[in-house]
Design a protein around this motif. Structure first.
Motif, short mmCIF file in Angstrom:
data_model
loop_
_atom_site.label_atom_id
_atom_site.label_comp_id
_atom_site.label_asym_id
_atom_site.label_seq_id
_atom_site.Cartn_x
_atom_site.Cartn_y
_atom_site.Cartn_z
N SER A 1 0.80 -1.22 0.00
CA SER A 1 0.00 0.00 0.00
C SER A 1 0.84 1.28 0.00
N ILE A 2 2.13 1.18 0.29
CA ILE A 2 2.95 2.41 0.34
C ILE A 2 4.11 2.39 -0.66
N MET A 3 4.35 1.26 -1.32
CA MET A 3 5.49 1.17 -2.23
C MET A 3 5.25 1.98 -3.49
N THR A 4 6.34 2.28 -4.20
CA THR A 4 6.25 2.87 -5.53
C THR A 4 6.24 1.73 -6.54
N PRO A 5 5.14 1.55 -7.28
CA PRO A 5 5.07 0.41 -8.21
C PRO A 5 5.90 0.65 -9.46
N SER A 6 6.24 -0.44 -10.13
CA SER A 6 6.98 -0.40 -11.40
C SER A 6 8.15 0.58 -11.33
N PRO A 7 9.12 0.33 -10.44
CA PRO A 7 10.22 1.27 -10.27
C PRO A 7 11.15 1.31 -11.48
N THR A 8 11.84 2.42 -11.63
CA THR A 8 12.86 2.54 -12.67
C THR A 8 14.01 1.59 -12.34
N THR A 9 14.48 0.86 -13.33
CA THR A 9 15.56 -0.11 -13.13
C THR A 9 16.68 0.13 -14.13
N ILE A 10 17.77 -0.60 -13.99
CA ILE A 10 18.89 -0.49 -14.91
C ILE A 10 19.54 -1.87 -15.06
N GLY A 11 20.20 -2.09 -16.19
CA GLY A 11 20.84 -3.37 -16.45
C GLY A 11 22.25 -3.44 -15.89
N PRO A 12 22.78 -4.64 -15.68
CA PRO A 12 24.10 -4.79 -15.07
C PRO A 12 25.24 -4.32 -15.97
N HIS B 1 -4.13 11.20 16.24
CA HIS B 1 -4.37 12.43 16.99
C HIS B 1 -5.69 13.07 16.60
N ALA B 2 -6.09 12.88 15.33
CA ALA B 2 -7.38 13.42 14.91
C ALA B 2 -8.50 12.73 15.68
N MET C 1 8.29 6.73 6.53
CA MET C 1 8.10 7.91 7.36
C MET C 1 6.77 8.58 7.05
N ALA C 2 6.44 8.69 5.75
CA ALA C 2 5.17 9.31 5.36
C ALA C 2 3.99 8.52 5.89
N ALA C 3 4.08 7.18 5.83
CA ALA C 3 3.01 6.33 6.36
C ALA C 3 2.87 6.51 7.86
N LEU C 4 4.02 6.61 8.54
CA LEU C 4 4.00 6.81 9.99
C LEU C 4 3.34 8.14 10.35
N VAL C 5 3.68 9.19 9.62
CA VAL C 5 3.10 10.51 9.88
C VAL C 5 1.59 10.48 9.67
N ARG C 6 1.15 9.80 8.60
CA ARG C 6 -0.29 9.70 8.35
C ARG C 6 -1.00 8.98 9.49
N ASP C 7 -0.39 7.89 9.97
CA ASP C 7 -1.00 7.13 11.06
C ASP C 7 -1.06 7.96 12.34
N VAL C 8 0.03 8.66 12.63
CA VAL C 8 0.06 9.48 13.85
C VAL C 8 -0.96 10.61 13.75
#
Length: 235
Positions: free
Chosen positions: A6-17, A152-153, A141-148
């Motif tokens: 739920s928090i990952m960046t899908p289809s990330p940029t990759t490079i060959g060896p 608090h809300a 960190m962003a997920a943690l901030v959203r949860d916190v």
């Protein structure tokens, strides 16, 4: 429980060896990212190259320097590996391999612990042999901030409700209302015999710290055979 998927960046940029390290550097700069998964032609993960791999380079004299004792006790293979990483031109010679990875259905807490244990800033997310995403410390960190913030809300809504209930309990006219609080919005419901009671409830809610808006649904009803006094009737 929050999952990595739920928090990952899908289809990330990759490079060959076989790409050159400066191609990798330019790709990172172009995409404003600090690391690249290294994959073969079939898309299988081979390793990862990150910004830290460019900080210890022989060309700019930032490669690791060893004292005599370190060179004496280090294996020939280890010293050769460090030399190749400092002076290598191909991604395969510089990348970290094998890369620490994580499954998409692992918890965010598991990802955070793995990053700390491996001292890495990012984890490729793999499903079978396929890399389907990447998760970074920033994502966690962003997920943690959203949860916190969410926590608090909820606490703020609870505090608002408690404060308003306490204020109404102190008033003789405040016992005929039901109230709800959600995201700082107070909803008042119930029935009263006097319009002034409804207005006072509105004021009490508006003056409670943290209230953003009041939805006053209190109904003014007349006893049997008694009409509801019109607004302005009372002096």
């Amino acid at each position: 429980m929050l999952k990595v998927r739920s928090i990952m960046t899908p289809s990330p940029t990759t490079i060959g060896p076989n790409a050159k390290i400066w191609e990798a550097a330019n790709t990172m700069l172009d995409h404003r990212i600090s690391g690249l998964p290294v994959v073969d032609d079939a898309g299988r993960l081979l390793g990862i190259i990150s910004e830290s791999d460019f900080l210890q380079r022989g060309e700019i004299h930032t490669d690791a320097r060893h004292g005599l004792w370190r060179e004496f006790f280090s294996s020939r293979g280890r010293l050769a590996e460090e030399y190749a990483r400092s002076f290598g031109n191909d991604v395969a010679e510089v990348m970290s391999s094998p890369a620490a990875t994580i499954q998409p259905d692992a918890s965010v807490e598991t990802a955070a612990k793995l990053m700390a244990e491996k001292n890495v800033k990012r984890l490729p997310v793999v499903e079978g042999d396929e890399i389907i995403g990447i998760v970074t410390r920033f994502d966690i960190m962003a997920a943690l901030v959203r949860d916190v913030t969410s926590y608090h809300a909820e606490r703020a809504d609870s505090d608002i409700r408690n404060a308003l209930e306490a204020e109404l309990a102190r008033q003789k006219w405040g016992d005929s209302v039901n109230l709800r609080v959600a995201d700082g919005v107070v909803t008042l419901e119930g029935r009263v015999l006097d319009l002034r009671e409804k207005n006072a409830m509105q004021v009490a809610a508006e003056n409670t710290a943290g209230v953003k808006r009041v939805d006053n649904r209190v109904q003014v009803v007349a006893p049997p055979d008694m009409p509801v006094p019109p607004p302005g009737f009372y002096l």
